[in-house]
Design a protein around this motif. Structure first.
Motif, PDB file in Angstrom:
ATOM      1  N   THR A   3      42.130 -25.572 -60.667  1.00 18.24           N
ATOM      2  CA  THR A   3      42.068 -25.697 -62.123  1.00 18.24           C
ATOM      3  C   THR A   3      41.266 -26.934 -62.471  1.00 18.24           C
ATOM      4  OG1 THR A   3      44.164 -26.933 -62.234  1.00 18.24           O
ATOM      5  CG2 THR A   3      44.281 -24.531 -62.449  1.00 18.24           C
ATOM      6  N   LEU A  61      33.237 -22.132 -61.893  1.00 22.62           N
ATOM      7  CA  LEU A  61      34.157 -21.137 -62.423  1.00 22.62           C
ATOM      8  C   LEU A  61      35.239 -20.811 -61.406  1.00 22.62           C
ATOM      9  CD1 LEU A  61      32.066 -20.711 -64.699  1.00 22.62           C
ATOM     10  CD2 LEU A  61      32.479 -18.256 -64.500  1.00 22.62           C
ATOM     11  N   ALA A  89      33.264 -19.698 -69.298  1.00 22.65           N
ATOM     12  CA  ALA A  89      34.519 -18.953 -69.249  1.00 22.65           C
ATOM     13  C   ALA A  89      35.660 -19.818 -69.747  1.00 22.65           C
ATOM     14  CB  ALA A  89      34.810 -18.472 -67.827  1.00 22.65           C
ATOM     15  N   THR A  90      36.722 -19.146 -70.182  1.00 25.78           N
ATOM     16  CA  THR A  90      38.002 -19.786 -70.464  1.00 25.78           C
ATOM     17  C   THR A  90      38.970 -19.391 -69.364  1.00 25.78           C
ATOM     18  OG1 THR A  90      37.590 -19.654 -72.838  1.00 25.78           O
ATOM     19  CG2 THR A  90      39.848 -20.077 -72.139  1.00 25.78           C
ATOM     20  N   ALA A  91      39.575 -20.375 -68.731  1.00 25.39           N
ATOM     21  CA  ALA A  91      40.435 -20.125 -67.573  1.00 25.39           C
ATOM     22  C   ALA A  91      41.886 -20.436 -67.924  1.00 25.39           C
ATOM     23  CB  ALA A  91      39.989 -20.984 -66.397  1.00 25.39           C
ATOM     24  N   ASP A 112      45.914 -20.496 -66.138  1.00 19.12           N
ATOM     25  CA  ASP A 112      46.597 -20.548 -64.850  1.00 19.12           C
ATOM     26  C   ASP A 112      48.065 -20.845 -65.075  1.00 19.12           C
ATOM     27  OD1 ASP A 112      47.426 -22.086 -62.149  1.00 19.12           O
ATOM     28  OD2 ASP A 112      45.684 -20.834 -61.759  1.00 19.12           O
ATOM     29  N   LYS A 171      40.556 -15.300 -66.101  1.00 22.44           N
ATOM     30  CA  LYS A 171      39.333 -15.919 -66.581  1.00 22.44           C
ATOM     31  C   LYS A 171      38.612 -14.944 -67.511  1.00 22.44           C
ATOM     32  CE  LYS A 171      38.344 -19.030 -62.651  1.00 22.44           C
ATOM     33  NZ  LYS A 171      39.645 -19.525 -62.614  1.00 22.44           N
TER      34      LYS A 171
END
Length: 990
Positions: free
Chosen positions: A197, A207, A744-746, A748, A768
């Motif tokens: 992360t 990414l 991208a938006t990740a 977790d 993602k």
């Protein structure tokens, strides 16, 4: 946790540009790969990980953290004696503590000691981590995929500095951002930390993950002089060859612990084989006749097409383009050297200078016996054929076939250099900074990439049978060992060089505002340059009917035809060849397994190949430069909220990217081809917020969550403003320097339960949303429609003589609409201390990863029509949803180990499900690899505390690599194996 936080504040001046996870590694590990009992053993309560006592302050340098060497005493379970944690278990302890003490999601691998990394290759070690799969070349791990995202989405740092190492190993050279782990000897590194992360203070560009490779440091060792060495002999049961593997370390630290120097080196040499078959993809094509039915009004060439059921069915079915069996020799030599100088005049100051050099050399030699259906279907008569349910022409007999043998030789060398320095300074008890900088260079050169070709262009009675798609039967009806049947028809040489450079400078500061509240801020400058150049000495002996030899200028080529026993299209092969015997390539007994192939030295001397002038390959000559400037602001907090302990970091990272892409643009003026550089510049800005939260509902349970914006910059090959031409597959590819990065938006979310020493059960969910995802757009058209001059078509390709012989596939990357990815990781690691007797010395590590994704791709699908002239119709543009390239939907890893005071053993199994590797061509939709299963094992025995013997084996099941083309039909691309490798050796330390 409070003790840990206090130590963190005292030692954070040694961050050296790496993240908090690497700092944690330095805390839980007394950083010397060879240190003896430097810390007092302490008792650890069951249910908590066995932590090593913190080493003296000056010994902590997270960029060079290594395995713990002081023995940890773990409280015994009922009925057990006291247990001393050493060796492999100790490395598991250190790795788990890195994971446990980090706020963000990280995993680590820690070497037990110098020259004792768990695997022979860094990539193979990384695949033990949940979510990581590897791609192998020549039986050895080369690149990694993290949570379904390929190697180009992973950033790698060596001692805290981002870098790229590219090699020319395998069938193709790496000319992108991907990091080739096979460049380095694994013995040079003592730990790997994988950041899954993002944090505001962590370098951007990934990414997938940021991977830290760390070497040792002298101030982490014992006082005085230390020496460690290992020697192994490797043996491969397919090549029957032996090779050495050597490693050693020398270190010295003064009595005051303020100055230290160290140097390590590793060397290995192997000579292994890769045997198997290869179709070089499958294609459609219109034949001269089918089962006696004429397909054209004139034989071999010319005339008009005669429409019939037989001719149409065979033409629109897919046949292997170049069915062949062959041998590939991999002769490799790997040398690595590290050095470090450290000075710490006081607890407040530490200065380090680190250097790394690696040289990876390979000779790749290929020998093939094949039939060239590709672009030659017009002259071939087909009979006794079978078309299967997937529209494959899986079985046929061919007359007037182009029988070919090839001999390929590539000599390559990659040299990697890195020099870095850091200054860690405590300004006060609450304020500290780290200033670091350095440079790295990866220079991958190919001075020789030579191919010679023997042809027999009117061979009779050749047959192939792909009923068993992986193990086809290929039978040559005419003698392929008689030089009288062959002519030397083509020569190629394509030298090249690729250079990657990094220049990095960073300032990082930390301010302890109050108990449990810290502010981190910093600035960065990074310059990356990529420069690749390609050249060609290709020649076709008789490029056109009636032409003359382009090599020596003396041969009279056949004026009207290339067919028949007296046709001249090359030099007589007599005196220019050598006999090649295939060996065990998995072939049936009916397969022809001996061939006459060109002799490289004799053919090069005869044609004067290496004295010919080299021309520039336009598509293979390009460069990219990137300057990245920016900074970050991050807030770290920890404390208790309503009785719930927590830790978190949140912040923003800003980066400005200034990019210049250069490619060659060709034009023909007054009959002369001129290559003109074209440079396109652009810039863009990104704001990358990130937040990580860790909650501690119980002492042995951690719940983590993270949300961040991440990016990966576009592929280097896609950014060139020029174009490349593939005259073998009739493909033109243009770059696009205006491509946006992958953004991208990740998300977790994970839960970890540390239920016993060396034990964890964890589950992680991740997602993602990729907002921008460059994709290829393909159309069919004439070569003239590209605007490129004919001179850019490779001289040895079929298209050079017939540029408009068929429609071309014209491809260019564009900014796509995006993609999505989601998955889960499940991991279990435990020791069997609860079992009686010797069984308590066993332990196990297992993990499983499940990933799925969706992205839209545009490719040319199968042709469905045949024109009146007898050519295939245009390949229709086909939009298809599929997974991201390099993504395996399932991956499993398991290790069973045993360790007592003298003897230890490990066995590991790694499984990876099929995955798409990229877009394909000639009407196939995608290509990739089928599932793999690798089994490795090792055993070690300590004769004395200073001397240890070892036996190791890799790829014990001799797993075949199965590559396919077309996702639906799963047509055989290649099926080959590399044999088992065994290593026997000894290791000493003093």
């Amino acid at each position: 946790m409070k003790d840990f936080a206090t130590a963190s504040r005292r030692l954070s001046r040694n961050v050296s540009g790496v993240s908090g996870a690497a700092l944690a590694l330095s805390l839980v590990v007394p950083t010397a790969a060879f240190a003896q009992a430097a810390a007092t053993p302490r008792t650890v309560t069951p249910g908590t990980p066995a932590q090593t006592a913190i080493a003296p302050v000056q010994a902590n340098d997270p960029a060079a953290a290594t395995a713990p060497q002081s023995s940890d005493t773990v409280a015994p379970t009922e009925g057990d004696a006291e247990i001393i944690v050493t060796g492999f278990r100790r490395s598991l302890d250190a790795a788990l503590n890195v994971k446990r003490e980090s706020v963000s999601a990280v995993d680590a691998i820690v070497a037990e000691d110098i020259a004792k990394f768990p695997d022979q290759n860094l990539a193979e070690s990384l695949q033990r981590i949940p979510g990581i799969s590897i791609q192998r070349d020549a039986g050895e791990g080369r690149a990694i995929t993290v949570r379904g995202l390929g190697a180009q989405f992973t950033r790698v740092r060596v001692n805290g500095l981002e870098t790229v190492a590219t090699s020319t190993d395998g069938a193709s050279s790496n000319r992108d951002r991907a990091f080739d782990f096979n460049v380095f000897a694994s013995e040079l590194f003592n730990s790997i930390v994988v950041h899954k992360t993002a944090e505001a203070s962590l370098d951007e560009g990934s990414l997938g993950a940021v991977v830290d490779l760390n070497t040792g440091n002298p101030l982490g060792g014992k006082t005085g002089f230390t020496a460690v060495g290992s020697a192994q002999a490797s043996y491969n049961d397919l090549s029957k060859n032996f090779g050495p593997r050597l490693a050693g370390l020398l270190s010295w630290k003064n009595d005051a612990g303020t100055f230290g120097v160290s140097a390590s080196a590793a060397y290995s040499k192997t000579n292994n084989f890769e045997l198997g078959n290869n179709s070089v993809r499958w294609a459609q094509g219109v034949f001269d006749s089918v089962d006696g039915t004429r397909c054209f009004t004139a034989p071999n060439r010319g005339g008009t097409y005669l429409n019939s059921a037989n001719c149409n069915a065979a033409a629109l079915a897919f046949h292997p383009r170049i069915p062949r069996y062959g041998s590939i020799r991999h002769d490799r030599e790997r040398l690595g050297i590290t050095g470090s100088i450290q000075w710490s005049p006081s607890d407040a100051t530490k200065v380090s200078i680190d250097g790394l050099y690696s040289r990876f050399k390979e000779i790749r030699e290929e020998k093939w016996g094949e039939v060239l259906l590709r672009s030659n279907e017009r002259s071939i008569d087909v009979s006794n054929y079978t078309i299967d349910a997937n529209n494959n022409l899986v079985k046929a007999t061919l007359n007037d076939a182009w029988v070919r043998t090839e001999h390929y030789l590539r000599e390559s060398k990659t040299e990697f250099y890195q020099v870095g320095g850091s200054w860690n300074q405590d300004v006060s008890d609450t304020l500290r900074f780290t200033l670091m900088g350095g440079m790295s260079k990866s220079d991958a050169t190919i001075p020789v990439e030579t191919t010679f070709v023997f042809d027999d262009r009117d061979a009779q009675g050749y047959s192939y049978d792909y009923t068993d798609m992986k193990r086809p039967t290929l039978t040559f009806g005419t003698s392929v060992t008689d030089p009288a049947n062959f002519q030397l028809a083509e020569i190629r040489d394509r030298p090249s060089e690729t250079v990657n450079k990094f220049r990095t400078a960073q300032l990082r500061t930390e301010w302890d505002v109050a108990e449990g509240f810290q502010i981190k801020t910093g600035g960065l400058y990074r310059r990356f340059t990529f420069d690749t150049k390609g050249f060609s000495r290709d020649a076709v002996v008789c490029p056109n009917a009636g032409g003359r030899d382009v090599v020596l200028g003396t041969l009279a080529c056949s004026p009207n035809t290339l067919f028949g026993p007296t046709a001249v299209y090359g030099f007589p092969a007599t005196g220019l060849g050598e006999t090649f015997n295939l060996g065990n390539a998995g072939q049936s007994s009916a397969t022809t397994s001996s061939f006459l192939v060109p002799n490289i030295d004799a053919s090069a001397a005869f044609t004067g190949l290496y004295g010919r002038p080299a021309t520039v390959l336009v598509g293979d000559t390009r460069s990219v430069s990137e300057e990245v400037t920016g900074g970050y602001l991050e807030f770290d907090v920890k404390g208790d909220l309503l009785g719930l302990r927590y830790a978190a970091n949140a912040g923003m990272r800003y980066v400005h990217t200034a990019q210049k892409s250069t490619g060659l643009s060709s034009a023909t003026v007054a009959g002369v081809t001129v290559n003109t550089p074209a440079t396109v510049g652009r810039s863009y800005d990104d704001w990358l917020p990130a937040i990580n939260v860790a909650l501690f509902p119980a002492e042995d349970v951690i719940i983590r969550g993270a949300i961040s914006k991440v990016l990966t910059r576009p592929s280097l090959g896609s950014l060139t403003p020029g174009g490349s031409v593939d005259g073998f597959n009739y493909r033109v590819t243009f770059g696009n320097p205006q491509l946006d990065p992958f953004r991208a938006t990740a998300f977790d979310l994970s839960a970890e339960w540390y239920f016993a020493p060396q034990s964890i059960f964890s589950v992680a969910l991740f997602k993602k949303n990729v907002e921008s995802f460059p994709v290829s757009a393909t159309r069919s058209g004439t070569f003239a429609s590209t605007g490129l001059p004919l001179s850019v078509i490779p001289a040895s390709s079929p298209a050079a003589g017939a540029p408009e012989g068929q429609l071309w596939q014209i491809t260019s990357p564009i900014n796509g609409t995006g993609a999505s990815l989601k998955g889960a990781e499940i991991s279990l690691q435990t020791s069997f201390r609860f079992l009686p007797g010797f069984l308590k010395n066993f332990g196990a590590i297992a993990n499983a990863t499940f990933v799925d994704s969706s992205a839209s791709y545009s490719q040319g699908g199968p042709a469905t029509t045949i024109t009146a002239a007898g050519a295939l119709g245009a390949l229709p543009n086909t939009v298809r949803d599929a997974t991201l390239f390099g993504l395996s939907k399932r991956a499993y890893n398991g290790t069973l180990y045993y360790e007592d005071a003298k003897f230890s053993a490990r066995g590991s199994v790694s499984y990876r499900s099929p995955y798409i590797d990229g877009a394909s061509a000639t009407g196939n939709l995608f290509e990739g690899y089928n599932s793999t299963l690798n089994v490795d094992a090792s055993m070690r025995y300590k004769l004395t505390p200073a001397l240890e013997l070892s036996v190791e084996g890799t790829n014990l099941t001799d797993n075949y690599r199965s590559r396919y083309t077309d996702l639906d039909a799963n047509r055989n691309y290649e099926y080959n194996h590399f044999g088992r490798t065994f290593l026997v050796g000894a290791r000493f330390k003093m």
